[in-house]
Motif scaffolding. Structure first.
Motif, PDB file in Angstrom:
ATOM      1  N   ASN A 165       0.803  -1.236   0.000  1.00 28.80           N
ATOM      2  CA  ASN A 165       0.000   0.000   0.000  1.00 28.80           C
ATOM      3  C   ASN A 165       0.831   1.280   0.000  1.00 28.80           C
ATOM      4  O   ASN A 165       0.429   2.294   0.563  1.00 28.80           O
ATOM      5  N   ALA A 166       1.998   1.252  -0.625  1.00 34.75           N
ATOM      6  CA  ALA A 166       2.837   2.443  -0.689  1.00 34.75           C
ATOM      7  C   ALA A 166       2.589   3.189  -1.991  1.00 34.75           C
ATOM      8  O   ALA A 166       2.030   2.651  -2.951  1.00 34.75           O
ATOM      9  N   THR A 167       3.032   4.462  -2.021  1.00 38.69           N
ATOM     10  CA  THR A 167       3.118   5.192  -3.284  1.00 38.69           C
ATOM     11  C   THR A 167       4.468   4.834  -3.888  1.00 38.69           C
ATOM     12  O   THR A 167       5.518   5.180  -3.330  1.00 38.69           O
ATOM     13  N   VAL A 168       4.472   4.121  -4.995  1.00 36.14           N
ATOM     14  CA  VAL A 168       5.690   3.556  -5.577  1.00 36.14           C
ATOM     15  C   VAL A 168       6.161   4.429  -6.732  1.00 36.14           C
ATOM     16  O   VAL A 168       5.463   4.592  -7.738  1.00 36.14           O
ATOM     17  N   TRP A 169       7.337   5.011  -6.587  1.00 33.02           N
ATOM     18  CA  TRP A 169       7.979   5.802  -7.638  1.00 33.02           C
ATOM     19  C   TRP A 169       8.816   4.827  -8.467  1.00 33.02           C
ATOM     20  O   TRP A 169       9.948   4.508  -8.116  1.00 33.02           O
ATOM     21  N   THR A 170       8.283   4.367  -9.556  1.00 37.63           N
ATOM     22  CA  THR A 170       8.944   3.283 -10.289  1.00 37.63           C
ATOM     23  C   THR A 170      10.145   3.742 -11.104  1.00 37.63           C
ATOM     24  O   THR A 170      11.039   2.954 -11.396  1.00 37.63           O
ATOM     25  N   ASN A 171      10.160   5.009 -11.531  1.00 35.81           N
ATOM     26  CA  ASN A 171      11.173   5.497 -12.477  1.00 35.81           C
ATOM     27  C   ASN A 171      11.075   4.796 -13.830  1.00 35.81           C
ATOM     28  O   ASN A 171      12.004   4.860 -14.630  1.00 35.81           O
ATOM     29  N   GLU A 172       9.971   4.122 -14.055  1.00 39.10           N
ATOM     30  CA  GLU A 172       9.714   3.468 -15.335  1.00 39.10           C
ATOM     31  C   GLU A 172       8.524   4.147 -15.993  1.00 39.10           C
ATOM     32  O   GLU A 172       7.980   5.125 -15.474  1.00 39.10           O
ATOM     33  N   LYS A 173       8.086   3.646 -17.111  1.00 37.45           N
ATOM     34  CA  LYS A 173       6.992   4.277 -17.846  1.00 37.45           C
ATOM     35  C   LYS A 173       5.692   4.292 -17.056  1.00 37.45           C
ATOM     36  O   LYS A 173       4.802   5.112 -17.315  1.00 37.45           O
ATOM     37  N   ASP A 174       5.584   3.409 -16.061  1.00 35.37           N
ATOM     38  CA  ASP A 174       4.381   3.397 -15.229  1.00 35.37           C
ATOM     39  C   ASP A 174       4.312   4.591 -14.285  1.00 35.37           C
ATOM     40  O   ASP A 174       3.247   4.862 -13.706  1.00 35.37           O
ATOM     41  N   GLY A 175       5.430   5.282 -14.094  1.00 39.55           N
ATOM     42  CA  GLY A 175       5.443   6.456 -13.236  1.00 39.55           C
ATOM     43  C   GLY A 175       5.181   6.113 -11.783  1.00 39.55           C
ATOM     44  O   GLY A 175       5.626   5.083 -11.271  1.00 39.55           O
ATOM     45  N   LYS A 176       4.408   6.988 -11.100  1.00 45.30           N
ATOM     46  CA  LYS A 176       4.052   6.755  -9.697  1.00 45.30           C
ATOM     47  C   LYS A 176       2.800   5.907  -9.617  1.00 45.30           C
ATOM     48  O   LYS A 176       1.810   6.190 -10.292  1.00 45.30           O
ATOM     49  N   LEU A 177       2.844   4.894  -8.757  1.00 45.83           N
ATOM     50  CA  LEU A 177       1.702   4.006  -8.562  1.00 45.83           C
ATOM     51  C   LEU A 177       1.216   4.138  -7.126  1.00 45.83           C
ATOM     52  O   LEU A 177       1.966   3.893  -6.179  1.00 45.83           O
ATOM     53  N   GLU A 178      -0.033   4.532  -6.971  1.00 50.25           N
ATOM     54  CA  GLU A 178      -0.595   4.708  -5.628  1.00 50.25           C
ATOM     55  C   GLU A 178      -1.057   3.360  -5.063  1.00 50.25           C
ATOM     56  O   GLU A 178      -1.483   2.472  -5.800  1.00 50.25           O
ATOM     57  N   ASN A 179      -1.002   3.249  -3.731  1.00 48.58           N
ATOM     58  CA  ASN A 179      -1.516   2.066  -3.021  1.00 48.58           C
ATOM     59  C   ASN A 179      -1.074   0.765  -3.685  1.00 48.58           C
ATOM     60  O   ASN A 179      -1.878  -0.103  -4.015  1.00 48.58           O
ATOM     61  N   THR A 180       0.200   0.648  -3.880  1.00 48.55           N
ATOM     62  CA  THR A 180       0.767  -0.476  -4.629  1.00 48.55           C
ATOM     63  C   THR A 180       1.695  -1.293  -3.746  1.00 48.55           C
ATOM     64  O   THR A 180       2.345  -0.764  -2.850  1.00 48.55           O
ATOM     65  N   ASP A 181       1.723  -2.598  -4.038  1.00 52.43           N
ATOM     66  CA  ASP A 181       2.577  -3.519  -3.302  1.00 52.43           C
ATOM     67  C   ASP A 181       3.821  -3.848  -4.138  1.00 52.43           C
ATOM     68  O   ASP A 181       3.758  -3.921  -5.374  1.00 52.43           O
TER      69      ASP A 181
END
Length: 1021
Positions: A590-606
């Motif tokens: 459930n974190a905000t994940v800064w992927t640095n990939e094309k998906d960008g930031k993902l909210e509430n992600t495992d």
């Protein structure tokens, strides 16, 4: 009664307590005369001034406990020696008719000790400094057909420099030594050591073997030559000398006569002794040996117990000094704050080093080297025994092991027929606290050590005072304290003094009373007797009769409960692990994940981590057996990568002695104990690119590390990455800020810098074209790798004209500059950099700290980024590296760079510049699990790294950090109380002093070598 009065001698007592039997005086006189004659054996080629006496000297030492070696003890045995050698040793040894018989009843005979690491008989090495105004010295000033670097002194032979020194020999004999391997301790290569005895004879008679070992160190000693002036330079010089010696052996005609290399090659047949200063140097030395098939004997620094597993893996024999650190005076809290926990723990644990080596089955010798006072040697051996070293191993380490290590066990190290008559006669087991060395025989010559203690008067006596008043007197003492006379009834201590056959006593009859019975008299065959004065002043007659021996302690050396010591930490600092953390499967939910990939930031992600890799990214992932970390309201990013760092480097970040030092390697000098690793983990850094400094146009090879806190140097290194090297431009390389003495080394202008590059790569190209049989040159090897795109450049730079110049040189030689670092004028040449293919590592807003950065602007990074240059924000500073996330945040302000792009400047972009973006820098399935869980937006000044994960291991946890601080406080308090207790007991203490840690920047020059020192420090933990 006769036990106490059989032979002349003094009691076991530092002031000299003695008594004698008249009936043996004549025998003793004859014995002494015979011994005096034995000191002057006829020497065949030397004239004799007087009457020659070539007769062999023969002695038989009877009724002794003979310790032939650590494994063999013979009771009621006889040792026979003739003409300086052992003839026989055993219970049934035949006594020759012409032997002088010495009754050693109650005495022990041991082999004299062997010190494998000594400078006995060598002149003190004078380190000559030319002063601040002296110009640099680039070549050796040694006259003759020797090598180019005067720190390589392989042609020096200790036997040529050796002179006997009776004063020093006597001090060593008193400590139990009979033989030493002596060497001049000077230089990176020190030449050969000679094996000599400590007999008081001419040099030619005491030299046992001319060459028994070759010596090395990481210290150039008396050399006044500039190169090398860093630890990595010492290692590079050793490595190159090994290669040069191999080449010289195969191609001697090309070099002509090189006496240094000739000697180097000849010395390889000998045991190789390498002196180091600490545990990491020990591993560095062993690594060099492994490269060239050499197994060094390593003279340790004293803290190797802190990494005993790695030390054991070297398979080396070690030489352990016993110069344990002294207690520190921490009574004043203001002083105590300067003493690190590391320093206090080392004081506590250092005496356990020999025991740790024994437990790990690492072969070792003991040495008296480094001791300021040789009188403390045996006491320190006993202290090591108290800390767990076995007596058998201690004796082995002083006799058989050094002898076998030097391949001279046929000469010394045990009491066997044919060996030199080097042996000790002691009053008891040699490591017993009260035991004294009475005599030390070397090459059949007797040397008195504590002959006064040949007879021991300690024990219980019945003292009769006329008329009929009887007292019980206990005479006691130790090897380190004078005898005292104690009235047994009330344990009231009195005074006893013995001088020859005269004895005086002063005995208080009442506790705290001022009136004493004062007695004086003679020691006779049947007891002590004389006259005195009682407490009323009346004259009395008295006598003392020996009653019995006082009960002996059951231990031979101080044994008992194990010494209470705190735990060992990895690294050896307050924030170290007591157990190395293990890789875990982890699910961050459930974190905000800064992927640095094309998906960008993902909210509430495992994010699921398995086996040190990112396994899955998504919502509502199943944890299975993984550890679950709640990331609700938190932010997860890839670990920060510092593209330009100087942490975790030992003994110099610059090899500043020459314009081109491409042969030196940062990877050789990693310091895993640097607390900045931990501090930067607390700021979310997971990897650092460790660079050589900026002292020369072509510096040394760099090293990429993961911040694996607690690992050793090899464990820190990132493997299978493209190697890099440091170049530099500007003020530093032309030495414009180095002071008046540094105006000799080329280049001195920016024009000259260009010519250094052109010349270097021209030489490298020519070197590559040479055929078989060429001399391998490590400097040119690195440059050839650049020409062939197998090594990549990170270049320190500021001014746009020089940036253009280096790109032009690179284009001319068909290679590419990978990264310009600092590059505060990069905004002026961003288009040219893009065309060339260069990236940039820069500061967010540093400027105006010297002339060549006057044109710096805070929009520099944003401009280069918008032009299309891969841009990273780096630190060049251990403190700034702890907040690189905030430095990236500044780029949002200065230039309007989007947040995700700004974060990439400290994560993905440095990974791209370092060619590891396929493994690090973003959150992507299959990449290394280098992650940071932040309390807030990672670009915010309010964000804290709550957990920093490297390869699936939680290397920093903010909650655990709070526990560590409590542990540090408790451990500090425990050790402070222990030190206070030492002071209270009267143990000598040393003044508390601040001990700085190493912390470097680009421009820092190693202390003691150059002007313009920039060495900065932080307090140790």
């Amino acid at each position: 009664m006769k036990r106490a009065f059989e032979k002349p001698g003094r009691a076991l007592l530092s002031r000299g307590v003695a008594y004698a039997l008249n009936r043996h005086r004549s025998k003793l006189l004859v014995f002494s005369l015979l011994l005096a004659g034995s000191y002057a054996h006829a020497q065949e080629t030397f004239p004799v001034n007087g009457i020659a006496d070539p007769k062999d000297r023969c002695f038989a030492f009877t009724h002794a406990t003979i310790v032939k070696d650590a494994q063999t003890t013979l009771s009621n045995a006889t040792l026979v020696i003739r003409d300086g050698k052992i003839i026989d040793a055993g219970p049934a040894a035949a006594i020759p008719k012409d032997a002088v018989v010495v009754d050693c009843k109650g005495k022990y005979i041991y082999p004299s000790f062997v010190d494998i690491f000594s400078n006995y008989g060598q002149a003190d090495v004078k380190r000559i400094s030319g002063g601040w105004n002296a110009p640099p010295q680039f070549l050796s000033n040694t006259k003759g057909a020797y090598g180019w670097n005067q720190a390589i002194r392989s042609e020096i032979n200790a036997v040529d420099l050796f002179t006997t020194d009776e004063t020093k020999a006597a001090t060593l004999r008193e400590a139990g030594f009979g033989t030493v391997a002596t060497q001049q301790m000077d230089g990176v290569a020190r030449g050969t050591a000679a094996l000599v005895t400590l007999a008081g004879d001419k040099e030619n008679k005491v030299i046992v073997r001319e060459k028994v070992a070759a010596g090395y160190s990481f210290d150039k000693g008396s050399s006044t030559q500039n190169y090398p002036n860093s630890q990595m330079g010492y290692i590079a010089l050793l490595r190159q000398t090994y290669l040069d010696a191999q080449w010289y052996r195969s191609q001697p005609a090309k070099e002509g006569v090189n006496l240094s290399l000739q000697a180097w090659n000849a010395n390889q047949q000998l045991p190789q002794i390498f002196e180091v200063k600490d545990k990491w140097d020990a591993l560095r030395a062993d690594k060099i040996g492994d490269e060239f098939g050499v197994q060094y004997i390593i003279k340790a620094g004293g803290n190797e117990y802190q990494r005993i597993a790695e030390i054991a893996a070297t398979k080396a024999t070690f030489i352990l000094p016993l110069n344990f650190p002294g207690a520190i005076d921490v009574e004043d809290p203001s002083d105590a704050r300067f003493v690190s926990l590391t320093e206090m723990k080392h004081w506590e644990m250092a005496p356990s080093q020999p025991a740790a080596f024994e437990k790990a089955n690492i072969p070792f010798c003991l040495t008296a080297a480094d001791l300021k006072d040789l009188k403390s040697f045996l006491g320190n051996v006993r202290k090591a025994i108290e800390y767990g070293l076995s007596e058998q191993k201690a004796l082995d380490a002083l006799t058989k092991t050094p002898a076998t290590t030097l391949k001279v066990y046929d000469k010394v190290g045990s009491l066997e027929a044919g060996k030199l008559a080097n042996f000790l006669i002691t009053s008891g087991p040699v490591f017993k606290e009260n035991t004294l060395i009475l005599q030390n025989w070397v090459q059949g010559n007797r040397y008195l050590v504590k002959q006064d203690a040949w007879n021991d008067i300690r024990g219980i006596y019945t003292v009769t005072l006329s008329p009929g008043n009887s007292l019980t007197l206990d005479v006691k003492g130790t090897a380190s304290a004078p005898l005292v006379a104690v009235l047994q009834k009330d344990t009231i201590p009195g005074r006893i003094d013995v001088n020859g056959k005269l004895v005086t006593l002063s005995l208080p009859l009442v506790k705290n009373g001022r009136s004493n019975v004062r007695l004086s008299g003679l020691i006779g065959e049947n007891g002590w007797s004389g006259t005195g004065v009682d407490t009323s002043g009346a004259t009395v007659r008295w006598n003392a009769v020996f009653a019995r021996t006082a009960p002996a302690k059951s231990d031979s050396a101080r044994k008992g409960a194990p010494v209470d010591m705190g735990p060992l930490y990895y690294p050896f600092s307050g924030y170290g692990w007591d157990k190395q953390p293990q890789q875990q499967d982890i699910l961050i939910k459930n974190a905000t994940v800064w992927t640095n990939e094309k998906d960008g930031k993902l909210e509430n992600t495992d994010v699921l981590v398995r086996g040190g890799k990112i396994a899955q990214i998504g919502k509502n992932l199943s944890a299975g057996n993984a550890r679950v970390i709640d990331g609700t309201g938190k932010h997860l990013s890839a670990g920060i990568i510092d593209e330009h760092s100087h942490i975790a480097i030992s003994n110099g970040v610059n090899e500043s002695s020459q314009a081109v030092t491409a042969e030196v390697r940062i990877g050789d000098v990693l310091n895993p104990d640097d607390v900045n690793i931990y501090r930067q983990l607390s700021g979310g850094v997971t990897a650092s690119h460790l660079l050589h400094g900026s002292a020369n146009p072509i510096g040394g090879q760099s090293q990429l590390i993961k911040l694996r806190w607690g690992q050793d140097a090899e464990g820190l290194k990132v493997t299978n990455w493209d190697p890099f090297i440091k170049f530099a431009l500007g003020e530093n390389v032309k030495q414009s800020n180095w002071g008046e003495r540094n105006t000799v080394r080329f280049p001195q202008t920016r024009m000259g810098v260009e010519q250094v590059y052109v010349d270097a790569f021209t030489r490298a190209r020519d070197y590559e074209r040479q055929g078989a049989g060429k001399r391998r040159d490590l400097e040119l090897d690195a440059l050839v790798e650049i020409l062939n795109a197998k090594r990549f450049i990170t270049c320190h730079s500021y001014v746009q004209s020089e940036i253009n110049m280096l790109m032009h040189v690179a284009d001319s030689f068909h290679f590419r500059v990978n990264t310009f670092t600092h590059i505060l004028e990069g905004y002026k040449v961003a288009d040219k950099m893009k065309a060339h293919g260069a990236g940039a590592g820069t500061f967010a807003d540093w400027w105006a700290y010297k002339m060549e950065v006057q044109d710096a602007i805070p929009y520099n990074a944003a401009i280069m980024h918008k032009v299309g240059v891969v841009t990273a924000i780096n630190s060049d500073d251990a403190e700034m590296a702890r907040r690189l996330n905030q430095e990236a945040g500044k780029i949002v302000k200065y230039g309007g760079v989007p947040e995700e792009e700004a974060l990439k400047m400290v994560t993905l972009n440095p990974a791209r510049l370092l060619h590891v973006d396929n493994r690090m820098g973003s959150i992507k399935v299959g990449k290394d699990a280098d992650l940071v869980l932040w309390s807030d937006n990672p670009l915010s000044i309010y964000a804290k790294a709550e957990k920093t994960i490297v390869d699936g291991i939680v290397e920093f946890d903010r909650d655990y950090d709070l526990q560590l601080r409590q542990r540090i406080a408790a451990e500090r308090n425990r050790l402070v109380q222990k030190l206070l207790g030492e002071k209270k007991k009267g143990t000598p203490t040393q003044k508390a002093a601040f001990t700085p840690d190493e912390m470097y920047h680009c421009e820092d020059l190693q202390a003691g070598h150059q002007e313009g020192l920039g060495l900065t420090t932080n307090a140790g933990l």
